[in-house]
Design a protein around this motif. Structure first.
Motif, PDB file in Angstrom:
ATOM      1  N   MET A  15      -4.424   6.555  -0.419  1.00 55.92           N
ATOM      2  CA  MET A  15      -3.276   7.320   0.061  1.00 55.92           C
ATOM      3  C   MET A  15      -3.348   7.503   1.580  1.00 55.92           C
ATOM      4  O   MET A  15      -2.337   7.403   2.285  1.00 55.92           O
ATOM      5  CB  MET A  15      -3.232   8.679  -0.638  1.00 55.92           C
ATOM      6  CG  MET A  15      -3.023   8.587  -2.145  1.00 55.92           C
ATOM      7  SD  MET A  15      -1.383   7.961  -2.567  1.00 55.92           S
ATOM      8  CE  MET A  15      -0.399   9.411  -2.212  1.00 55.92           C
ATOM      9  N   LYS A  16      -4.552   7.746   2.100  1.00 53.91           N
ATOM     10  CA  LYS A  16      -4.715   7.865   3.549  1.00 53.91           C
ATOM     11  C   LYS A  16      -4.482   6.519   4.221  1.00 53.91           C
ATOM     12  O   LYS A  16      -3.834   6.429   5.276  1.00 53.91           O
ATOM     13  CB  LYS A  16      -6.108   8.378   3.877  1.00 53.91           C
ATOM     14  CG  LYS A  16      -6.364   8.520   5.375  1.00 53.91           C
ATOM     15  CD  LYS A  16      -7.756   9.065   5.655  1.00 53.91           C
ATOM     16  CE  LYS A  16      -8.010   9.180   7.157  1.00 53.91           C
ATOM     17  NZ  LYS A  16      -9.375   9.703   7.447  1.00 53.91           N
ATOM     18  N   ALA A  17      -5.000   5.451   3.601  1.00 49.89           N
ATOM     19  CA  ALA A  17      -4.821   4.115   4.166  1.00 49.89           C
ATOM     20  C   ALA A  17      -3.345   3.738   4.223  1.00 49.89           C
ATOM     21  O   ALA A  17      -2.911   3.043   5.145  1.00 49.89           O
ATOM     22  CB  ALA A  17      -5.597   3.091   3.339  1.00 49.89           C
ATOM     23  N   ALA A  38      -6.359  -6.220   8.039  1.00 45.30           N
ATOM     24  CA  ALA A  38      -6.134  -4.831   7.621  1.00 45.30           C
ATOM     25  C   ALA A  38      -7.057  -3.882   8.367  1.00 45.30           C
ATOM     26  O   ALA A  38      -6.665  -2.779   8.748  1.00 45.30           O
ATOM     27  CB  ALA A  38      -6.339  -4.706   6.110  1.00 45.30           C
ATOM     28  N   ARG A  39      -8.288  -4.313   8.602  1.00 45.91           N
ATOM     29  CA  ARG A  39      -9.228  -3.459   9.336  1.00 45.91           C
ATOM     30  C   ARG A  39      -8.756  -3.185  10.753  1.00 45.91           C
ATOM     31  O   ARG A  39      -9.012  -2.120  11.309  1.00 45.91           O
ATOM     32  CB  ARG A  39     -10.609  -4.117   9.348  1.00 45.91           C
ATOM     33  CG  ARG A  39     -11.216  -4.272   7.963  1.00 45.91           C
ATOM     34  CD  ARG A  39     -12.580  -4.935   8.011  1.00 45.91           C
ATOM     35  NE  ARG A  39     -13.024  -5.321   6.671  1.00 45.91           N
ATOM     36  CZ  ARG A  39     -14.239  -5.755   6.382  1.00 45.91           C
ATOM     37  NH1 ARG A  39     -15.147  -5.864   7.336  1.00 45.91           N
ATOM     38  NH2 ARG A  39     -14.556  -6.094   5.151  1.00 45.91           N
ATOM     39  N   ALA A  40      -8.058  -4.152  11.320  1.00 45.67           N
ATOM     40  CA  ALA A  40      -7.528  -3.957  12.674  1.00 45.67           C
ATOM     41  C   ALA A  40      -6.498  -2.844  12.718  1.00 45.67           C
ATOM     42  O   ALA A  40      -6.215  -2.287  13.792  1.00 45.67           O
ATOM     43  CB  ALA A  40      -6.915  -5.261  13.181  1.00 45.67           C
ATOM     44  N   LEU A  41      -5.953  -2.476  11.551  1.00 44.90           N
ATOM     45  CA  LEU A  41      -4.969  -1.394  11.480  1.00 44.90           C
ATOM     46  C   LEU A  41      -5.629  -0.038  11.238  1.00 44.90           C
ATOM     47  O   LEU A  41      -4.948   0.975  11.115  1.00 44.90           O
ATOM     48  CB  LEU A  41      -3.951  -1.683  10.368  1.00 44.90           C
ATOM     49  CG  LEU A  41      -3.143  -2.984  10.535  1.00 44.90           C
ATOM     50  CD1 LEU A  41      -2.259  -3.222   9.320  1.00 44.90           C
ATOM     51  CD2 LEU A  41      -2.303  -2.928  11.807  1.00 44.90           C
ATOM     52  N   GLY A  42      -6.962  -0.030  11.147  1.00 51.21           N
ATOM     53  CA  GLY A  42      -7.685   1.234  11.028  1.00 51.21           C
ATOM     54  C   GLY A  42      -8.169   1.572   9.638  1.00 51.21           C
ATOM     55  O   GLY A  42      -8.790   2.622   9.444  1.00 51.21           O
ATOM     56  N   VAL A  43      -7.925   0.713   8.639  1.00 48.75           N
ATOM     57  CA  VAL A  43      -8.400   1.004   7.292  1.00 48.75           C
ATOM     58  C   VAL A  43      -9.773   0.380   7.097  1.00 48.75           C
ATOM     59  O   VAL A  43     -10.132  -0.595   7.762  1.00 48.75           O
ATOM     60  CB  VAL A  43      -7.408   0.478   6.224  1.00 48.75           C
ATOM     61  CG1 VAL A  43      -6.037   1.064   6.450  1.00 48.75           C
ATOM     62  CG2 VAL A  43      -7.344  -1.041   6.229  1.00 48.75           C
ATOM     63  N   HIS A  44     -10.557   0.951   6.185  1.00 40.18           N
ATOM     64  CA  HIS A  44     -11.906   0.445   5.963  1.00 40.18           C
ATOM     65  C   HIS A  44     -12.359   0.812   4.567  1.00 40.18           C
ATOM     66  O   HIS A  44     -11.748   1.661   3.881  1.00 40.18           O
ATOM     67  CB  HIS A  44     -12.881   1.024   6.996  1.00 40.18           C
ATOM     68  CG  HIS A  44     -12.889   2.516   7.058  1.00 40.18           C
ATOM     69  ND1 HIS A  44     -13.554   3.307   6.132  1.00 40.18           N
ATOM     70  CD2 HIS A  44     -12.287   3.380   7.923  1.00 40.18           C
ATOM     71  CE1 HIS A  44     -13.384   4.585   6.436  1.00 40.18           C
ATOM     72  NE2 HIS A  44     -12.623   4.664   7.511  1.00 40.18           N
ATOM     73  N   SER A  45     -13.428   0.182   4.101  1.00 39.60           N
ATOM     74  CA  SER A  45     -13.942   0.445   2.757  1.00 39.60           C
ATOM     75  C   SER A  45     -14.362   1.896   2.628  1.00 39.60           C
ATOM     76  O   SER A  45     -14.889   2.496   3.568  1.00 39.60           O
ATOM     77  CB  SER A  45     -15.122  -0.477   2.452  1.00 39.60           C
ATOM     78  OG  SER A  45     -16.167  -0.264   3.373  1.00 39.60           O
ATOM     79  N   LEU A  83       0.819  -1.204   0.000  1.00 39.55           N
ATOM     80  CA  LEU A  83       0.000   0.000   0.000  1.00 39.55           C
ATOM     81  C   LEU A  83       0.857   1.260   0.000  1.00 39.55           C
ATOM     82  O   LEU A  83       0.477   2.284  -0.575  1.00 39.55           O
ATOM     83  CB  LEU A  83      -0.924  -0.030   1.221  1.00 39.55           C
ATOM     84  CG  LEU A  83      -2.150   0.885   1.229  1.00 39.55           C
ATOM     85  CD1 LEU A  83      -2.976   0.701  -0.029  1.00 39.55           C
ATOM     86  CD2 LEU A  83      -2.993   0.600   2.456  1.00 39.55           C
ATOM     87  N   ALA A  84       2.028   1.189   0.617  1.00 36.08           N
ATOM     88  CA  ALA A  84       2.904   2.363   0.720  1.00 36.08           C
ATOM     89  C   ALA A  84       3.351   2.865  -0.649  1.00 36.08           C
ATOM     90  O   ALA A  84       3.678   4.040  -0.805  1.00 36.08           O
ATOM     91  CB  ALA A  84       4.119   2.032   1.580  1.00 36.08           C
ATOM     92  N   THR A  85       3.366   1.979  -1.658  1.00 34.84           N
ATOM     93  CA  THR A  85       3.858   2.381  -2.972  1.00 34.84           C
ATOM     94  C   THR A  85       2.756   2.913  -3.878  1.00 34.84           C
ATOM     95  O   THR A  85       3.034   3.323  -5.004  1.00 34.84           O
ATOM     96  CB  THR A  85       4.531   1.189  -3.670  1.00 34.84           C
ATOM     97  OG1 THR A  85       3.548   0.166  -3.932  1.00 34.84           O
ATOM     98  CG2 THR A  85       5.628   0.598  -2.790  1.00 34.84           C
TER      99      THR A  85
END
Length: 396
Positions: A91-93, A79-86, A63-65
């Motif tokens: 770029m924010k994720a 991934a959701r446990a890291l704070g990202v969501h649909s 995702l960083a790239t």
């Protein structure tokens, strides 16, 4: 001889579930389908979104790239446990989960697995209301005539296993007396959860939850409720209905009060005719109507082809063709045209959409492009024109 309390007497005389309505929701559906293709990614933080395809072995992009405007379509629970969501921008994720693996969406595969899981459910419980690619309502009342909690749970377990056997994927089910509670409950024990809730369970299981968990209470309404001192569903259930109507209007105020008390009489609708079908795409970069005309024309052609395929697959044609444009300042414009005869092929859709386009000032870069066909008619019941319009140039 002892006497039963009124509540106990009611439970003895009435079934625990007046109706047995289930909401089945596939677990992280798009991401789970991708994990069937890439089983080596199980247990890792994986995000689906954007336009860049994943590779094989260790060659998956992180995702960083990612550089671009894309948004997350879905993500694994890791991934959701890291704070990202649909719905979150990629770029924010990337700031929250830079090492998450990024895969592009494969909607043909998702539609395939959607058909598989729905067919597996209908084989056991035919009273199904289709609500989207990854969720359905099911009326289990005829299969659970005594309305027992154990009976509902057993049926839910059978459905869960049938879906897994047909697709290799997991799902979660909520079973309740109505659709509103069933949908709320299907999300309580994800993934692979089964939650059965009766009217008697509301104070303990439902009322402590945030009011915004009710489907139909959006961010603005939830924020307004919090301003008024109402945070939980229980607090909403205890609010004076007249007070709610004063603050939210008569219709929505009544609905808020009834929803918080778990009241919902809507039936499971097994036959539902769509009103329209549409396709749209958001560009990676804003496209100029003149300088980028070839790319815009190609994208528009592809959208019309996809929409025509959707219409053919579902068996519809339509008399009204619509166009949607969102510009770089986020201003959205729609135009539509009603035709004398229903259409369903890509060339006719594109020609009509092009006519709509002539009514829009193209003085800004374009961010989003969409096409819609409405006023739908069953293809086998509609007369089609003898002559098909030829494909015209777009953006002339």
């Amino acid at each position: 001889m002892g006497h039963n309390s009124p509540a106990v007497t009611r439970r003895l005389l009435m079934p625990a579930l007046s109706r047995s309505i289930a909401h089945l929701d596939m677990d992280a559906f798009f991401a789970s389908v991708e994990l069937l293709r890439y089983p080596q990614l199980r247990g890792q933080a994986v995000v689906v979104g954007g336009r860049r395809a994943g590779g094989d072995g260790e060659d998956f992009p992180r995702l960083a790239t990612y550089v671009g405007r894309g948004v997350i379509t879905t993500a694994t629970y890791e991934a959701r446990a890291l704070g990202v969501h649909s719905g979150m921008g990629l770029m924010k994720a990337a700031q929250l989960a830079p090492e998450a693996i990024l895969l592009s969406a494969n909607f043909d595969a998702y539609r395939h697995y959607s058909r598989l899981f729905k067919a597996a459910v209908r084989a056991l419980a035919p009273q199904v209301e289709d609500r989207g690619i990854d969720e359905i309502y099911i009326d289990l009342s005829a299969l659970n005539p005594d309305g027992s909690v154990n009976g509902a749970r057993q049926i839910a377990m059978q459905l869960q296993q049938a879906v897994r056997d047909a697709t290799g994927l997991s799902c979660s089910l909520g079973v309740a007396p109505n659709k509103l509670l069933a949908k709320l409950c299907s999300d309580l024990d994800k993934p692979a959860g089964i939650t059965v809730v009766t009217a008697d369970d509301l104070p303990a299981r439902i009322w402590p939850l945030p009011a915004k968990r009710i489907n139909g209470i959006g961010p603005k309404a939830a924020a307004r409720l919090e301003e008024l001192g109402i945070v939980t569903i229980g607090e909403l259930a205890g609010a004076d209905p007249a007070w709610l109507q004063d603050h939210f209007g008569e219709r929505y105020g009544v609905w808020l009060s009834r929803a918080a008390r778990g009241e919902d009489e809507r039936p499971v609708v097994t036959e539902s005719e769509p009103k329209s079908l549409s396709r749209e795409t958001t560009f990676e970069r804003d496209l100029h109507p003149k300088n980028d005309r070839p790319e815009l024309s190609t994208r528009f052609t592809r959208l019309c082809e996809q929409l025509a395929d959707d219409l053919t697959r579902k068996g519809y044609v339509g008399k009204t063709v619509g166009l949607k444009l969102r510009f770089d300042n986020f201003h959205t414009v729609t135009r539509d045209q009603t035709l004398p005869m229903p259409v369903g092929d890509a060339a006719a859709i594109r020609k009509a959409a092009g006519e709509c386009l002539k009514r829009v000032p193209l003085d800004r870069r374009i961010r989003l492009l969409g096409v819609k066909v409405s006023s739908l008619i069953r293809r086998d019941a509609a007369p089609l024109p003898d002559e098909r319009p030829t494909q015209g140039e777009l953006f002339d």
